[in-house]
Design an enzyme around this catalytic site. Structure first.
Site, PDB file in Angstrom:
ATOM      1  N   ALA A   1       3.116   6.322 -14.425  1.00 51.74           N
ATOM      2  CA  ALA A   1       3.894   5.219 -15.009  1.00 51.74           C
ATOM      3  C   ALA A   1       4.129   4.124 -13.974  1.00 51.74           C
ATOM      4  CB  ALA A   1       5.230   5.752 -15.533  1.00 51.74           C
TER       5      ALA A   1
ATOM      6  N   TYR B   1       4.363   9.225 -11.486  1.00 47.42           N
ATOM      7  CA  TYR B   1       3.411   8.496 -10.619  1.00 47.42           C
ATOM      8  C   TYR B   1       2.543   7.562 -11.462  1.00 47.42           C
ATOM      9  CZ  TYR B   1      -0.487   7.929  -7.251  1.00 47.42           C
ATOM     10  OH  TYR B   1      -1.457   7.423  -6.410  1.00 47.42           O
TER      11      TYR B   1
ATOM     12  N   SER C   1      -3.660   2.924  -8.933  1.00 43.57           N
ATOM     13  CA  SER C   1      -4.431   4.174  -8.938  1.00 43.57           C
ATOM     14  C   SER C   1      -5.122   4.308 -10.286  1.00 43.57           C
ATOM     15  CB  SER C   1      -3.496   5.371  -8.742  1.00 43.57           C
ATOM     16  OG  SER C   1      -4.186   6.584  -8.984  1.00 43.57           O
TER      17      SER C   1
ATOM     18  N   ASN D   1       0.817  -1.228   0.000  1.00 44.72           N
ATOM     19  CA  ASN D   1       0.000   0.000   0.000  1.00 44.72           C
ATOM     20  C   ASN D   1       0.844   1.268   0.000  1.00 44.72           C
ATOM     21  OD1 ASN D   1      -2.430   1.772   0.914  1.00 44.72           O
ATOM     22  ND2 ASN D   1      -0.929   1.981   2.575  1.00 44.72           N
TER      23      ASN D   1
ATOM     24  N   LYS E   1       2.281   3.517 -11.275  1.00 42.58           N
ATOM     25  CA  LYS E   1       0.999   2.878 -10.939  1.00 42.58           C
ATOM     26  C   LYS E   1       0.496   1.988 -12.075  1.00 42.58           C
ATOM     27  CE  LYS E   1       0.320   4.496  -6.762  1.00 42.58           C
ATOM     28  NZ  LYS E   1       0.345   3.590  -5.604  1.00 42.58           N
TER      29      LYS E   1
HETATM   30  P1  NAD Z   1      -1.068   8.312   2.586  1.00 39.26           P
HETATM   31  O1  NAD Z   1      -0.068   9.336   2.166  1.00 39.26           O
HETATM   32  O2  NAD Z   1      -1.828   8.509   3.831  1.00 39.26           O
HETATM   33  O3  NAD Z   1      -0.401   6.880   2.646  1.00 39.26           O
HETATM   34  C1  NAD Z   1       0.806   6.526   2.021  1.00 39.26           C
HETATM   35  C2  NAD Z   1       1.685   5.884   3.073  1.00 39.26           C
HETATM   36  O4  NAD Z   1       2.862   5.378   2.438  1.00 39.26           O
HETATM   37  C3  NAD Z   1       2.138   6.869   4.156  1.00 39.26           C
HETATM   38  O5  NAD Z   1       1.879   6.331   5.432  1.00 39.26           O
HETATM   39  C4  NAD Z   1       3.631   7.008   3.900  1.00 39.26           C
HETATM   40  O6  NAD Z   1       4.384   7.237   5.086  1.00 39.26           O
HETATM   41  C5  NAD Z   1       3.952   5.657   3.290  1.00 39.26           C
HETATM   42  N1  NAD Z   1       5.198   5.684   2.535  1.00 39.26           N
HETATM   43  C6  NAD Z   1       5.602   6.581   1.592  1.00 39.26           C
HETATM   44  N2  NAD Z   1       6.837   6.282   1.157  1.00 39.26           N
HETATM   45  C7  NAD Z   1       7.217   5.159   1.832  1.00 39.26           C
HETATM   46  C8  NAD Z   1       8.396   4.370   1.837  1.00 39.26           C
HETATM   47  N3  NAD Z   1       9.448   4.678   1.057  1.00 39.26           N
HETATM   48  N4  NAD Z   1       8.441   3.298   2.650  1.00 39.26           N
HETATM   49  C9  NAD Z   1       7.403   2.979   3.452  1.00 39.26           C
HETATM   50  N5  NAD Z   1       6.265   3.711   3.518  1.00 39.26           N
HETATM   51  C10 NAD Z   1       6.184   4.782   2.706  1.00 39.26           C
HETATM   52  O7  NAD Z   1      -2.067   8.220   1.347  1.00 39.26           O
HETATM   53  P2  NAD Z   1      -3.074   7.044   0.904  1.00 39.26           P
HETATM   54  O8  NAD Z   1      -4.008   7.691  -0.041  1.00 39.26           O
HETATM   55  O9  NAD Z   1      -3.583   6.276   2.040  1.00 39.26           O
HETATM   56  O10 NAD Z   1      -2.091   6.138   0.016  1.00 39.26           O
HETATM   57  C11 NAD Z   1      -2.097   4.718   0.078  1.00 39.26           C
HETATM   58  C12 NAD Z   1      -1.922   4.177  -1.334  1.00 39.26           C
HETATM   59  O11 NAD Z   1      -3.085   4.455  -2.105  1.00 39.26           O
HETATM   60  C13 NAD Z   1      -0.751   4.797  -2.089  1.00 39.26           C
HETATM   61  O12 NAD Z   1      -0.070   3.809  -2.819  1.00 39.26           O
HETATM   62  C14 NAD Z   1      -1.434   5.779  -3.024  1.00 39.26           C
HETATM   63  O13 NAD Z   1      -0.660   6.106  -4.145  1.00 39.26           O
HETATM   64  C15 NAD Z   1      -2.685   4.996  -3.347  1.00 39.26           C
HETATM   65  N6  NAD Z   1      -3.801   5.756  -3.911  1.00 39.26           N
HETATM   66  C16 NAD Z   1      -4.402   6.746  -3.209  1.00 39.26           C
HETATM   67  C17 NAD Z   1      -5.470   7.441  -3.757  1.00 39.26           C
HETATM   68  C18 NAD Z   1      -6.177   8.559  -3.040  1.00 39.26           C
HETATM   69  O14 NAD Z   1      -7.048   9.237  -3.650  1.00 39.26           O
HETATM   70  N7  NAD Z   1      -5.906   8.798  -1.777  1.00 39.26           N
HETATM   71  C19 NAD Z   1      -5.914   7.122  -5.047  1.00 39.26           C
HETATM   72  C20 NAD Z   1      -5.273   6.098  -5.732  1.00 39.26           C
HETATM   73  C21 NAD Z   1      -4.241   5.410  -5.150  1.00 39.26           C
END
Ligand code: NAD
Length: 253
Positions: free
Chosen positions: A155, A153, A139, A89, A157
């Site tokens: 690319a 991002y 995503s 995640n 995803k």
């Molecule tokens: P978020 O920023 O709360 O969560 C991302 C988490 O990843 C954070 O806790 C961060 O500390 C951790 N992280 C970042 N780099 C890291 C690393 N190098 N090692 C370990 N942990 C790391 O945001 P979220 O929306 O909960 O994101 C979760 C996933 O969902 C992500 O992959 C994000 O790209 C994806 N996503 C989110 C959305 C949205 O609308 N929120 C949409 C599509 C996909």
């Protein structure tokens, strides 16, 4: 049989934290990874999981560091006695128009958002046996749509479903499934960041264009993670499932 155990990366915030809480309600124990450099308090996830009646250990890790993933996967087995599911995640989102994007920015994004998924599954799958499951978070940016100023991002995803499809085939003989979740707009710290994403105002505006009339909740993605790792999805593998309130099937007006 003892209760299943899941490794969840990025578990100190947003979707990852919601996954830990949803697993607690299902009786799945959680080894959560958090990036210490980020401002999220891992103790909050442990508190929420305990409140939901579950068990969770949070451990510092970085998905760009293979050794830290090997360590957290081994720690899950040491702490709980087994490992069944891995949820890749953790993710990074940065705004960067291509003409201003350095190789370092490109490589950092791919390293976290694509190679980090591979590292998570490689370390976890050494311990996961028959009946186990892998789920990655992609995503709609990359998984379905393009997104201006976010080519790195998108690319990364876009690569995630290809990785998961291949692992689904590679691990099927071991009885391990692999699937991808493709979220639309979900309200979390990432999407609330107006510098790199939509921010609160952008999310509110976008919500009006979504057929279900709102952006998604982290708990709704977490419920899908639980379904895709649990026995109710025992014949689903190699698939990519969009969860977006109908955003990507809407006829443009
Ligand atoms: P978020 O920023 O709360 O969560 C991302 C988490 O990843 C954070 O806790 C961060 O500390 C951790 N992280 C970042 N780099 C890291 C690393 N190098 N090692 C370990 N942990 C790391 O945001 P979220 O929306 O909960 O994101 C979760 C996933 O969902 C992500 O992959 C994000 O790209 C994806 N996503 C989110 C959305 C949205 O609308 N929120 C949409 C599509 C996909």
């Amino acid at each position: 049989m003892s209760r299943p155990v899941a490794l969840v990366t990025g578990a100190a915030s947003g979707i990852g934290q919601a996954v830990a809480v949803a697993y607690a309600r299902m009786g799945v124990r959680v080894m959560g990874g958090y990036l210490p450099a980020d401002p999220h308090d891992p103790a909050e996830t442990e508190r929420l999981v305990a409140q939901a009646g579950g068990e969770c250990s949070m451990m510092a890790m970085d998905v760009t560091d293979s050794a830290s993933l090997d360590a957290i996967a081994a720690a899950a087995v040491e702490r709980f006695g087994r490992l069944d599911y891995a949820v890749a995640n953790a993710g990074l989102l940065r705004r960067a128009p291509l003409l201003e994007m350095s190789d370092e920015q490109w490589n950092e994004m791919l390293n976290v958002d694509l190679t980090g998924v591979m590292r998570t599954f490689r370390s976890a799958s050494r311990h996961i046996g028959e009946g186990g499951a892998l789920v990655a978070i992609s995503s709609i940016a990359g998984g379905v749509y393009g997104w201006q100023d976010h080519a790195h991002y998108a690319a990364a995803k876009a690569g995630v479903p290809g990785l998961c499809r291949s692992l689904a085939v590679e691990f099927a003989p071991r009885g391990i499934r692999g699937n991808t979740i493709i979220p639309g707009l979900i309200e979390t710290p990432q999407s609330l960041d107006s510098k790199n994403s939509l921010g609160a105002d952008g999310l509110a505006k976008a919500g009006k264009a979504i057929p279900l009339g709102r952006v998604g909740r982290a708990s709704e993605v977490a419920d899908l993670v639980c379904f895709l790792t649990g026995p109710a999805s025992s014949y689903i593998t190699g698939q990519s499932i969009v969860i977006d309130g109908g955003l990507t099937v809407r006829w443009p007006e």
